[in-house]
Design a protein around this motif. Structure first.
Motif, short mmCIF file in Angstrom:
data_model
loop_
_atom_site.label_atom_id
_atom_site.label_comp_id
_atom_site.label_asym_id
_atom_site.label_seq_id
_atom_site.Cartn_x
_atom_site.Cartn_y
_atom_site.Cartn_z
N UNK A 29 0.74 -0.83 0.09
CA UNK A 29 -0.13 0.34 0.61
C UNK A 29 0.60 1.32 -0.21
N UNK A 30 0.35 2.17 -1.02
CA UNK A 30 1.19 3.79 -0.34
C UNK A 30 1.64 4.01 0.96
N UNK A 31 2.25 4.78 1.88
CA UNK A 31 2.33 5.48 2.44
C UNK A 31 1.93 6.52 2.57
N UNK A 32 0.92 7.46 3.43
CA UNK A 32 0.52 8.25 3.29
C UNK A 32 1.06 9.13 4.59
N UNK A 33 1.59 10.27 4.35
CA UNK A 33 2.15 11.01 4.91
C UNK A 33 2.22 12.27 5.48
N UNK A 34 1.26 12.37 7.44
CA UNK A 34 1.12 13.40 8.13
C UNK A 34 1.81 13.59 8.87
N UNK A 35 2.65 15.59 8.28
CA UNK A 35 3.45 16.35 9.36
C UNK A 35 2.51 17.85 9.61
N UNK A 36 3.16 18.60 10.16
CA UNK A 36 2.82 19.29 11.23
C UNK A 36 3.25 20.30 10.23
N UNK A 37 2.15 21.36 10.54
CA UNK A 37 2.78 23.47 9.81
C UNK A 37 4.22 23.17 10.97
N UNK A 38 5.21 23.87 9.92
CA UNK A 38 6.11 24.91 10.11
C UNK A 38 6.32 25.50 11.28
N UNK A 39 5.21 26.02 11.66
CA UNK A 39 4.88 26.95 13.15
C UNK A 39 5.04 26.19 14.23
N UNK A 84 -2.90 21.52 11.16
CA UNK A 84 -2.52 22.08 12.81
C UNK A 84 -2.87 21.35 13.64
N UNK A 85 -1.92 20.91 13.92
CA UNK A 85 -1.88 20.74 15.69
C UNK A 85 -1.98 19.31 15.70
N UNK A 86 -1.55 18.59 16.54
CA UNK A 86 -1.80 17.15 16.95
C UNK A 86 -2.46 16.19 17.03
N UNK A 87 -3.62 16.81 17.54
CA UNK A 87 -4.71 16.36 17.03
C UNK A 87 -5.89 16.02 15.83
N UNK A 88 -5.06 16.97 15.07
CA UNK A 88 -5.52 16.84 13.56
C UNK A 88 -4.57 15.86 13.48
N UNK A 89 -3.54 15.71 13.71
CA UNK A 89 -2.53 14.06 12.83
C UNK A 89 -3.20 12.85 13.30
N UNK A 90 -3.60 12.97 14.64
CA UNK A 90 -4.17 11.99 15.30
C UNK A 90 -5.49 11.82 14.21
#
Lengths: 287, 339
Positions: A157-167, A192-198
Motif C-alpha cells: 500500500x502507498x504510505x500517506x505522510x501526515x506532518x505538522x505546520x512549519x510553525x 494544524x495540530x497534533x489532534x488533527x494528525x491523530x
C-alpha cells in the motif's frame, strides 16, 4: 429620504464604545506588567499546541488554589508563542523546543523553565501491524524515499505522510532529530495540530504521523529502534532513562528571569504539586 | 451581497446618469451635515482599501532591494524557478520556508491555488447556472419563493463550518466511495469550495436571468418557439453578461477563500497540476498558517506579504475583468437596439 439623526447617533455611540473598550484593555495590560503579586493579576500563556492541554490543566489547578491570579492559555505553536513573547503580547511562551539561535539573539535574557518531559510517538492506523521502525527508515519515509508499506515489511500500500505546520515545535524537532535537517517530502500533508494528525491517521489505513505521546488514542504507536539497538516503546521508563530516541523537554519561556505572579506560577509548576498534573495530561514529570 | 450590487451598477453603467433626486434645492443644514458624514464614510472605505494595499506592499517591497534578505532564500529567481537544492537529485520546485536552507519557491502554491480554484469552479458554476435557470424560468412561484432564499442562505454559511464539514464528513465519504489514496486532497477542498461559491454565482445569475425583459420571451413564444428554445436561445444569451459576472466574482471569492482549503486540502505543497486526488497547498492557506510564526521583517515574512500583494492584485484585476466582460457582452447583445 435618509434620516440623519439615528445614523449619527449610531456612529457616535460606536466610536465611543470602541474607545471605551480600548481604554479598559490597556489598563488591564498595564496591571499585568506591573510585577508585584496582587489581587486580580493576569498572566497569559501562549505557544506550543502540544502543550496547550497541559498548560490549561496546570492553569485550572493553579487558579483553584491561588484565586488571586487569572491565567489565560492559548495555543498556536511554539514559534507563535515565542513571537508573542518578542512583541510583548504574552507573559509566558510554551515551547516544545529550545529557542533557536535567531530567537536567542532577539531575546538575550530569556529564561527557559523545563516543565515536563515529552516523548514523540510515531502513529499508524490501528490495523497496521508494522512491528517497529528504525530511525533511518523513519527518515527515509518522511523524506519521501520510501513510499510503500511493503518496503517496511508491510502490505503493498502507498504510505500517506501526515506532518505538522512549519510553525510547530514538533515539526522542528522531528525535522532536526529524525530527518537530520533534511526536508520533509513535498507530499507530506501539513496539519494544524497534533489532534488533527491523530484524527487523520485514525481515519487513514495508509497513514503515518508523529506527535506527542499524550495524544495517542485511536491510533497505534510504533516502537522506534536506534541504529544498533532493539525497538523501544514510548513509555515513561524508556523516556526518562533516555533509551527512547524521540524524547524532549517541554519549556515555559519568559523574556527575562520571571518576577511577580509569573514567577509564582512557574515555581508552582515545577513543584511536586504542579508536576502531579503532568502525568494525567499525558506527559512525564521532570526526572 | 456586494457582488450583487456590483452587477447591478454594472448593468446601469451604460446609460447616462441623471442628476440624483433631491439635489436641485438648498437642503436644510441637518441634511447637509448628514450628507457630509456619509460622504466621509464612503471616502473612508475607499481610502482603507488603498491603505490596506499600501501596507501589504510596503512589507513586501524591501524584498526586491535587500540583497541580504534575498540571499537567505537564494536570490529572487529562486522564488519562481526550480533549483537543485543540496540533498536533492533533480531540479525541483520546493516550498519549505523553515529549516537550514529555506526554500521559498512560489510555484507549488500557485499550482495548488489554481488547481483547487479551477476544480471548485468546474463543480459550482454549471450547477449554480442550471439552478438559476430552473428557479428563474421553470419553477412555480411557490417553489421559487422557497428555493431562492434557501440557496441564498447558503452564502451565509461561515466558511469554517463548511471546512469542518469537508474535513469530517466529505473527506471520509469521498475516500470510501471513490477510493482516493489520501483522505484530505484537492478534490475534497474543491467540493467544499464549490458549496461556498455556488450561492454567489447563483444569486448573480438568477438576478440576470430574471431581469431579462418578459417581452422577449413572450415574443418568442408567440412566434411558436418552445419553452426550452426560448430559455436557451433568448433568455440565456440576454442574461450572459450577468452570468459571466457571477462566474468571475465566484472565481474571485474562490481564489481568496482560506478556511475551507486550509482544513480540507491537506496543505502539502506538491507540484501536480492535473491530479485532483493529490493534496494541494494554496496561497491563502500558506499565509494563514505561517504568518503567525514568522519574525517580522525577515525574508519569510516579506515573501508572505508578497504573496498577499499578489493575491490582492489578482482579485482586483478579476473584479475589473468582471466589469469589462459584462460591458463588452452587453454591447454585443444590445448592438442595434435603440437606446
Amino acid at each position: 429620504m435618509i434620516r440623519p439623526l439615528p445614523l449619527l447617533v449610531a456612529v457616535v455611540s460606536l466610536v465611543f464604545a470602541s474607545a471605551c473598550s480600548g481604554g479598559h484593555r490597556s489598563r488591564a495590560r498595564a496591571g499585568a506588567e506591573g510585577g508585584a503579586v496582587q489581587a486580580g493579576e493576569r498572566v497569559s500563556v501562549k505557544g506550543s499546541d502540544t502543550m496547550v492541554v497541559l498548560a490549561q490543566q496546570l492553569a485550572e489547578r493553579y487558579m483553584q488554589t491561588h484565586p488571586g491570579t487569572g491565567l489565560e492559555v492559548s495555543g498556536g505553536g511554539s514559534g507563535t508563542g515565542i513571537a508573542a513573547l518578542l512583541n510583548r503580547t504574552t507573559d509566558i511562551a510554551d515551547a516544545s523546543r529550545p529557542l533557536n539561535a535567531r530567537e536567542r539573539g532577539q531575546l538575550p535574557a530569556a529564561v527557559e523553565t523545563r516543565v515536563a518531559l515529552d516523548a514523540l510517538a510515531v502513529y499508524v492506523h490501528h490495523t497496521n501491524r508494522l512491528p517497529s521502525v528504525t530511525m533511518a527508515q523513519l527518515a527515509l519515509v518522511f523524506r519521501g524515499r520510501i513510499t510503500n508499506w511493503s518496503e517496511l515489511g508491510g502490505e503493498d500500500r502507498p504510505i500517506v505522510l501526515y506532518s505538522r505546520e512549519n510553525n510547530s515545535g514538533t515539526y522542528a524537532y522531528f525535522k532536526e532529530h529524525v530527518l537530520g535537517g533534511n526536508d520533509f517530502a513535498a507530499a507530506a500533508q501539513t496539519l494544524p495540530g497534533t489532534a488533527a494528525v491523530i484524527h487523520a491517521v485514525a481515519h487513514d489505513r495508509n497513514g503515518i504521523g508523529y506527535g506527542g505521546i499524550g495524544f495517542g488514542t485511536g491510533v497505534r504507536t510504533v516502537p522506534v529502534a536506534t541504529e544498533d539497538g532493539a525497538p523501544v516503546a514510548p513509555t515513561l521508563e524508556n523516556a526518562t532513562s533516555g533509551l527512547y530516541p524521540l524524547s524532549r523537554f517541554l519549556c515555559m519561556v519568559t523574556r527575562e528571569p520571571p518576577t511577580g505572579a509569573t514567577r509564582a506560577f512557574l515555581d508552582w509548576v515545577v513543584s511536586p504539586e504542579g508536576q502531579a498534573v503532568v502525568t494525567p495530561a499525558g506527559f512525564y514529570p521532570m526526572p | 451581497m456586494t457582488e450583487r450590487a456590483d452587477a447591478a451598477t454594472v448593468e446601469k453603467a451604460s446609460r447616462p446618469a441623471p442628476r440624483p433626486l433631491g439635489t436641485g434645492y438648498r437642503a436644510p443644514w441637518s441634511d447637509r451635515i448628514a450628507e457630509a458624514v456619509i460622504r466621509g464614510l464612503a471616502l473612508v472605505s475607499v481610502l482603507s482599501i488603498a491603505l490596506i494595499f499600501v501596507f501589504i506592499a510596503k512589507e513586501a517591497i524591501p524584498l526586491f532591494f535587500e540583497p541580504e534578505a534575498q540571499q537567505e532564500f537564494g536570490g529572487l529567481a529562486a522564488l519562481f524557478s526550480p533549483r537543485t537544492w543540496p540533498g536533492y537529485d533533480a531540479s525541483v520546485f520546493i516550498w519549505q520556508p523553515v529549516g537550514g536552507t529555506p526554500k521559498m519557491n512560489l510555484v507549488p502554491l500557485f499550482v495548488g491555488t489554481l488547481k483547487i480554484t479551477v476544480l471548485g469552479m468546474l463543480f459550482s458554476v454549471p450547477l449554480a447556472v442550471l439552478a438559476a435557470i430552473f428557479v428563474s424560468q421553470y419553477a412555480t412561484r411557490r417553489a421559487r419563493e422557497v428555493l431562492k432564499p434557501a440557496l441564498e442562505l447558503m452564502a451565509s454559511i461561515p466558511s469554517v463550518v463548511l471546512g469542518f464539514f469537508a474535513l469530517m464528513v466529505l473527506a471520509s465519504l469521498m475516500q470510501d466511495t471513490l477510493g482516493l489514496p489520501s483522505r484530505l486532497n484537492a478534490l475534497v477542498a474543491a467540493v467544499g469550495l464549490a458549496i461556498a461559491i455556488a450561492p454567489v454565482v447563483f444569486t448573480v445569475s438568477e438576478d440576470a436571468l430574471s431581469s431579462v425583459p418578459r417581452e422577449l420571451a413572450a415574443a418568442a413564444l408567440a412566434l411558436g418557439a418552445r419553452k426550452h428554445q426560448v430559455v436557451l436561445r433568448i433568455v440565456l444569451p440576454a442574461a450572459l453578461p450577468g452570468i459571466a459576472a457571477g462566474a468571475i466574482l465566484g472565481f474571485g471569492r474562490a481564489i481568496g477563500e482560506t478556511m475551507i482549503v486550509l482544513m480540507a486540502s491537506g496543505n502539502a505543497a506538491v507540484v501536480e497540476l492535473f491530479d485532483p486526488t493529490s493534496s494541494a497547498r494554496t496561497v491563502t492557506a500558506t499565509i494563514a498558517s505561517e504568518l503567525g510564526e514568522v519574525t517580522p521583517g525577515d525574508a519569510h515574512w516579506r515573501v508572505l506579504f508578497l504573496l498577499g500583494s499578489l493575491l490582492f492584485v489578482v482579485t482586483f484585476v478579476l473584479n475589473r475583468l468582471a466589469v469589462w466582460v459584462v460591458e463588452a457582452l452587453q454591447r454585443r447583445w444590445t448592438a442595434g437596439a435603440s437606446r
